[in-house]
Design a protein around this motif. Structure first.
Motif, PDB file in Angstrom:
ATOM      1  N   ASN A   1      18.004  -5.877   0.425  1.00 62.97           N
ATOM      2  CA  ASN A   1      17.915  -4.409   0.355  1.00 62.97           C
ATOM      3  C   ASN A   1      16.521  -3.904   0.017  1.00 62.97           C
ATOM      4  O   ASN A   1      16.369  -2.846  -0.605  1.00 62.97           O
ATOM      5  CB  ASN A   1      18.942  -3.854  -0.641  1.00 62.97           C
ATOM      6  CG  ASN A   1      20.333  -3.787  -0.051  1.00 62.97           C
ATOM      7  OD1 ASN A   1      20.574  -3.035   0.892  1.00 62.97           O
ATOM      8  ND2 ASN A   1      21.230  -4.608  -0.568  1.00 62.97           N
ATOM      9  N   VAL A   2      15.500  -4.629   0.437  1.00 63.87           N
ATOM     10  CA  VAL A   2      14.112  -4.202   0.244  1.00 63.87           C
ATOM     11  C   VAL A   2      13.496  -3.936   1.620  1.00 63.87           C
ATOM     12  O   VAL A   2      13.167  -4.880   2.347  1.00 63.87           O
ATOM     13  CB  VAL A   2      13.297  -5.263  -0.512  1.00 63.87           C
ATOM     14  CG1 VAL A   2      11.817  -4.892  -0.522  1.00 63.87           C
ATOM     15  CG2 VAL A   2      13.803  -5.400  -1.939  1.00 63.87           C
ATOM     16  N   PRO A   3      13.332  -2.673   2.027  1.00 69.64           N
ATOM     17  CA  PRO A   3      12.672  -2.376   3.305  1.00 69.64           C
ATOM     18  C   PRO A   3      11.168  -2.567   3.166  1.00 69.64           C
ATOM     19  O   PRO A   3      10.583  -2.236   2.129  1.00 69.64           O
ATOM     20  CB  PRO A   3      13.023  -0.910   3.554  1.00 69.64           C
ATOM     21  CG  PRO A   3      13.230  -0.339   2.183  1.00 69.64           C
ATOM     22  CD  PRO A   3      13.762  -1.451   1.326  1.00 69.64           C
ATOM     23  N   ASP A   4      10.532  -3.084   4.215  1.00 73.25           N
ATOM     24  CA  ASP A   4       9.081  -3.267   4.110  1.00 73.25           C
ATOM     25  C   ASP A   4       8.315  -1.976   4.410  1.00 73.25           C
ATOM     26  O   ASP A   4       7.122  -1.887   4.103  1.00 73.25           O
ATOM     27  CB  ASP A   4       8.594  -4.409   5.010  1.00 73.25           C
ATOM     28  CG  ASP A   4       8.841  -4.159   6.494  1.00 73.25           C
ATOM     29  OD1 ASP A   4       9.307  -3.064   6.868  1.00 73.25           O
ATOM     30  OD2 ASP A   4       8.553  -5.073   7.295  1.00 73.25           O
ATOM     31  N   GLN A   5       9.000  -0.964   4.976  1.00 68.27           N
ATOM     32  CA  GLN A   5       8.358   0.318   5.226  1.00 68.27           C
ATOM     33  C   GLN A   5       9.326   1.463   4.893  1.00 68.27           C
ATOM     34  O   GLN A   5      10.504   1.409   5.258  1.00 68.27           O
ATOM     35  CB  GLN A   5       7.941   0.450   6.689  1.00 68.27           C
ATOM     36  CG  GLN A   5       6.886  -0.537   7.140  1.00 68.27           C
ATOM     37  CD  GLN A   5       6.548  -0.346   8.604  1.00 68.27           C
ATOM     38  OE1 GLN A   5       5.823   0.578   8.976  1.00 68.27           O
ATOM     39  NE2 GLN A   5       7.086  -1.208   9.453  1.00 68.27           N
TER      40      GLN A   5
ATOM     41  N   TYR B   1       4.179   0.582   2.440  1.00 70.12           N
ATOM     42  CA  TYR B   1       4.428  -0.729   3.040  1.00 70.12           C
ATOM     43  C   TYR B   1       4.402  -1.772   1.933  1.00 70.12           C
ATOM     44  O   TYR B   1       3.512  -1.746   1.065  1.00 70.12           O
ATOM     45  CB  TYR B   1       3.368  -1.077   4.084  1.00 70.12           C
ATOM     46  CG  TYR B   1       3.436  -2.526   4.530  1.00 70.12           C
ATOM     47  CD1 TYR B   1       4.361  -2.923   5.487  1.00 70.12           C
ATOM     48  CD2 TYR B   1       2.600  -3.492   3.967  1.00 70.12           C
ATOM     49  CE1 TYR B   1       4.452  -4.246   5.879  1.00 70.12           C
ATOM     50  CE2 TYR B   1       2.686  -4.822   4.356  1.00 70.12           C
ATOM     51  CZ  TYR B   1       3.618  -5.196   5.310  1.00 70.12           C
ATOM     52  OH  TYR B   1       3.714  -6.508   5.684  1.00 70.12           O
ATOM     53  N   VAL B   2       5.371  -2.675   1.936  1.00 73.20           N
ATOM     54  CA  VAL B   2       5.397  -3.741   0.938  1.00 73.20           C
ATOM     55  C   VAL B   2       5.768  -5.059   1.601  1.00 73.20           C
ATOM     56  O   VAL B   2       6.642  -5.111   2.484  1.00 73.20           O
ATOM     57  CB  VAL B   2       6.395  -3.419  -0.203  1.00 73.20           C
ATOM     58  CG1 VAL B   2       7.820  -3.280   0.317  1.00 73.20           C
ATOM     59  CG2 VAL B   2       6.327  -4.475  -1.295  1.00 73.20           C
ATOM     60  N   ASP B   3       5.070  -6.093   1.210  1.00 74.97           N
ATOM     61  CA  ASP B   3       5.396  -7.463   1.601  1.00 74.97           C
ATOM     62  C   ASP B   3       5.920  -8.150   0.354  1.00 74.97           C
ATOM     63  O   ASP B   3       5.148  -8.550  -0.525  1.00 74.97           O
ATOM     64  CB  ASP B   3       4.157  -8.171   2.137  1.00 74.97           C
ATOM     65  CG  ASP B   3       4.421  -9.638   2.467  1.00 74.97           C
ATOM     66  OD1 ASP B   3       5.596 -10.026   2.562  1.00 74.97           O
ATOM     67  OD2 ASP B   3       3.445 -10.406   2.598  1.00 74.97           O
ATOM     68  N   ALA B   4       7.254  -8.243   0.240  1.00 73.78           N
ATOM     69  CA  ALA B   4       7.893  -8.840  -0.933  1.00 73.78           C
ATOM     70  C   ALA B   4       8.533 -10.156  -0.533  1.00 73.78           C
ATOM     71  O   ALA B   4       9.295 -10.207   0.443  1.00 73.78           O
ATOM     72  CB  ALA B   4       8.938  -7.890  -1.509  1.00 73.78           C
ATOM     73  N   GLN B   5       8.246 -11.207  -1.272  1.00 71.94           N
ATOM     74  CA  GLN B   5       8.847 -12.494  -0.955  1.00 71.94           C
ATOM     75  C   GLN B   5       8.978 -13.361  -2.196  1.00 71.94           C
ATOM     76  O   GLN B   5       8.244 -13.200  -3.178  1.00 71.94           O
ATOM     77  CB  GLN B   5       8.046 -13.231   0.106  1.00 71.94           C
ATOM     78  CG  GLN B   5       6.622 -13.557  -0.268  1.00 71.94           C
ATOM     79  CD  GLN B   5       5.928 -14.344   0.824  1.00 71.94           C
ATOM     80  OE1 GLN B   5       6.198 -15.529   1.014  1.00 71.94           O
ATOM     81  NE2 GLN B   5       5.051 -13.690   1.561  1.00 71.94           N
TER      82      GLN B   5
ATOM     83  N   ILE C   1       0.853  -1.182   0.000  1.00 70.73           N
ATOM     84  CA  ILE C   1       0.000   0.000   0.000  1.00 70.73           C
ATOM     85  C   ILE C   1       0.891   1.234   0.000  1.00 70.73           C
ATOM     86  O   ILE C   1       2.015   1.200   0.519  1.00 70.73           O
ATOM     87  CB  ILE C   1      -0.956   0.042   1.213  1.00 70.73           C
ATOM     88  CG1 ILE C   1      -0.159   0.019   2.531  1.00 70.73           C
ATOM     89  CG2 ILE C   1      -1.955  -1.092   1.166  1.00 70.73           C
ATOM     90  CD1 ILE C   1      -1.005   0.269   3.756  1.00 70.73           C
ATOM     91  N   GLU C   2       0.402   2.313  -0.603  1.00 72.44           N
ATOM     92  CA  GLU C   2       1.111   3.591  -0.618  1.00 72.44           C
ATOM     93  C   GLU C   2       0.122   4.703  -0.323  1.00 72.44           C
ATOM     94  O   GLU C   2      -0.985   4.717  -0.869  1.00 72.44           O
ATOM     95  CB  GLU C   2       1.759   3.824  -1.992  1.00 72.44           C
ATOM     96  CG  GLU C   2       2.830   2.820  -2.339  1.00 72.44           C
ATOM     97  CD  GLU C   2       3.356   2.959  -3.759  1.00 72.44           C
ATOM     98  OE1 GLU C   2       4.318   2.249  -4.110  1.00 72.44           O
ATOM     99  OE2 GLU C   2       2.782   3.774  -4.524  1.00 72.44           O
TER     100      GLU C   2
END
Length: 721
Positions: free
Chosen positions: A624-628, A598-602, A578-579
């Motif tokens: 190197n992917v922050p979730d927030q 916020y991102v949930d990347a997997q 979401i942004e």
């Protein structure tokens, strides 16, 4: 959310409180109009160039769009393009020497985020290093797949850096002098002027020049940069105009800082010795240099009131040189540092192309319709000259506190000079079509389609082996597109939904892909579903955007679990997020702005070779992917002459490896400024960055902790006539 970004929550809370108190805020109409003209990072009604070729505004575009125009760039004191994009929703960018154009966005990184210069892509992330912000008019960001607009790549999003060009409307001279900590300096000049004194001039010129330098916050790390942009606008007839645009950029960096070694024993969180915070373990004569030349010839023709076309002929030429000792590790008691990975390389890259676009407004089935169609042609040539030495044995081991950095010439195996190894030629032929159909007064349908013919030829000048033949070639023909609906709930609020697709080159870039990476590989694919809303509130005192999305990227190369010596195209990654971005004039003098992502990347399917055996990374987060990521700004106009403000930036922790066993900690940065306007033309701004002197990693790779800048101070004088 952790307590470290409490300030961001408080700012959002202040915005909500002001909204709830709407009935008590009765502001004169004239005051509201003045407030709306102040610089703001949420721009809904300006035409944008990146989200569509139809000249739509952000409000009319069914996608998450962030814009930083010239006013925002200056208001926030952005020094280079990296500063600009780090203020955009969800972006986390850094620029260490090896990954100069590194961007993390929507769960994806590097070549999965397309970075464009005036709509032109380099197809190589190392070509997207930060450039002095002075020469740019605006930067635009569109979230999610946008291959249908700009060609292969862009599964995570596209960033477009748009240069200032000669203008008919504004005759001005502007300049800036800036000086700050670590001898950071800037001297910039901009001139836009008609070339005749008559009442109806036909030729206009603009020149922007910026020179910056710094001794660097890391020991021995000095940098010098010059950026120049010149353009000439000529009205050849009342309907036909031509713009000639030239740019030159040069960067020179002595003893580039590659990162700090982490302390032993290595736990699950990266730690560095703060007493050695500013040590630079690169050799004394290490170097990074870049020289870039741009030439664009732009023809604009207004056929009639409903039809126009534009043709852009362009040439890009760049040379990038690296000479570094890049990797460092502590011994068991952290008293000595072993140095590895000597690297000598040159990139010679040229891109030549032509883009033709036709715009036409008409009626389709009795409904208002806007069309854009055209073609792209480009030839991207890159010659690589690597001479590197990567081994498990160090070049040397030095005292961690007191050492002679030594010379690159003393490193055996790489001091024989540059060696031309490969030449890549990628030819792109593409046709595109885009349409906006107004189904009703409130509902519009947007569609876009692009066909690419990508042909790659690679010539090998090195040793000939089964995996490195003298010559090989491949061709790909992806078709990508977007379909979206925008519904206006009211004139000030809408909702949208869209579906878009992407095609991603093997190895991330055809400009450097090897035989094993490209010969038998298909393009990876990506698709996104996004819903969102864009709206004004409180009678125009506030504006906001919100978006939710899911992106799935498939068929990227991973280790074959049945044969670790092979790779298969079976990888899959899913990102959901979401942004939110908003601004609010809490009072006529107090402006609050913020964005949050916020991102949930997997990984859904990802196997890598670890010590000769296949290991699944399913469920892990990419490195190197922050979730927030969140940003906030608060500015207050004390009186017409004085303005003060604060800002905050929060970045969540990131993993340094695919195993997700090592991470760099989250951080929050604070800043503040005060501006005094001497008169209508001149202002003095004092600014402090990283107010609390936070020690933080802008990027983590392997066992290196790439530090961001410490607390710095600066003073700038801006004038405009």
């Amino acid at each position: 959310m952790t307590t470290r970004n409490t300030s961001l929550v408080l700012l959002f809370g202040a915005c909500n409180f002001a909204w709830a108190q709407d009935a008590t805020l009765n502001l004169p109409t004239s005051t509201i109009n003045a407030v709306q003209e102040q610089p703001s990072g949420v721009l809904l009604d300006q035409p944008i160039k990146t989200g569509s070729r139809l000249g739509l505004t952000s409000r009319e575009t069914p996608a998450s769009v962030s814009v930083a125009d010239r006013a925002i760039i200056e208001e926030r004191g952005a020094k280079d393009t990296q500063d600009v994009i780090n203020g955009m929703t969800g972006i986390n960018a850094s620029a260490n020497p090896g990954y100069g154009g590194f961007v993390a966005y929507r769960g994806f990184t590097q070549n999965q985020i397309t970075q464009l210069y005036n709509g032109i892509g380099m197809s190589y992330s190392s070509a997207t290093r930060p450039v002095d912000a002075w020469i740019y008019d605006r930067v635009e960001l569109i979230g999610g797949p946008s291959t249908f607009l700009y060609g292969a790549g862009a599964v995570g999003g596209s960033i477009n850096y748009i240069t200032q060009l000669a203008s008919r409307e504004e005759q001005s001279v502007e300049g800036r002098v800036r000086y700050g900590s670590y001898d950071a300096s800037e001297l910039s000049l901009g001139v836009n002027h008609a070339l005749s004194d008559g009442p109806d001039p036909h030729h206009f010129a603009r020149l922007d020049v910026s020179h910056t330098g710094s001794n660097g916050y890391m020991d021995r790390n000095e940098r010098e940069s010059t950026s120049t942009a010149f353009s000439l606008l000529s009205d050849l007839t009342p309907r036909l105009s031509h713009t000639l645009a030239l740019e030159y950029q040069e960067d020179k960096e002595d003893s580039p800082y590659w990162g700090s070694p982490i302390l032993n024993p290595v736990g699950d969180t990266m730690k560095i010795d703060k007493s050695r915070r500013f040590e630079n373990y690169n050799v004394a004569d290490s170097r990074y240099e870049q020289r870039v030349r741009w030439l664009r010839s732009i023809l604009d023709f207004q056929v009639n009131e409903t039809t126009s076309w534009q043709n852009t002929l362009y040439h890009y030429d760049a040379q990038r040189d690296y000479r570094n000792l890049e990797n460092y590790r502590y011994n068991a008691d952290n008293s000595q540092v072993s140095r590895f990975s000597a690297y000598l390389q040159r990139h010679d890259q040229q891109v030549d192309g032509n883009r033709f676009e036709l715009r036409h407004d008409t009626q389709l089935f009795g409904l208002a319709s806007q069309w854009s169609a055209g073609f792209d042609y480009s030839l991207n040539r890159q010659t690589l000259h690597p001479n590197s030495k990567f081994s498990s044995s160090p070049f040397d081991t030095i005292n961690a506190d007191s050492f002679d950095p030594g010379s690159f010439d003393d490193i055996p195996g790489v001091n024989g000079g540059l060696q031309k190894v490969r030449k890549h030629e990628v030819t792109t032929l593409a046709g595109f079509l885009e349409n906006r159909l107004e189904l009703t007064e409130r509902l519009s349908l947007l569609t876009g389609l692009r066909y690419d013919h990508l042909h790659m030829e690679v010539t090998n000048y090195g040793a000939i082996t089964p995996t490195s033949p003298r010559f090989f070639q491949r061709t790909w023909t992806p078709v990508t597109g977007r379909i979206g609906l925008v519904y206006a709930l009211t004139p000030a609020a809408n909702v949208y939904v869209q579906y878009s697709t992407a095609a991603d080159p093997p190895a991330g870039s055809l400009a450097s892909a090897t035989f094993s990476q490209a010969q038998n590989a298909d393009l990876t694919t990506g698709e996104q579903v996004e819903v969102g809303s864009k709206f004004d509130f409180l009678d125009g005192r506030g504006a906001a955007t919100v978006a939710a999305y899911q992106i799935v990227r498939e068929d990227f190369s991973v280790t074959d679990p049945n044969n670790i010596n092979n790779t298969v195209q079976a990888g899959q990654q899913t990102s959901r997020g979401i942004e939110v971005a908003g601004k609010l004039h809490i009072t006529p003098r107090l402006l609050a702005e913020a964005n949050y992502a916020y991102v949930d990347a997997q990984y859904d399917d990802f196997t890598e070779n670890v010590g000769g055996r296949p290991v699944s990374r399913k469920g892990n987060t990419p490195t190197n992917v922050p979730d927030q990521v969140a940003n906030a700004w608060l500015s207050y106009e004390i009186d017409p002459a004085w303005q003060v403000g604060m800002d905050a930036r929060y970045v969540a922790s990131v993993y340094a490896n695919n195993a997700n066993t090592l991470k760099a900690p989250a951080y929050t940065l604070y800043g503040a400024f005060a501006r005094f306007r001497l008169d209508a033309h001149t202002a003095i701004t004092a600014r402090v960055r990283n107010l609390t002197d936070e020690v933080y990693a802008k990027q983590a790779y392997g066992t290196l902790y790439y530090q961001g800048a410490p607390r710095t101070f600066e003073v700038a004088v801006d004038t405009r006539f």
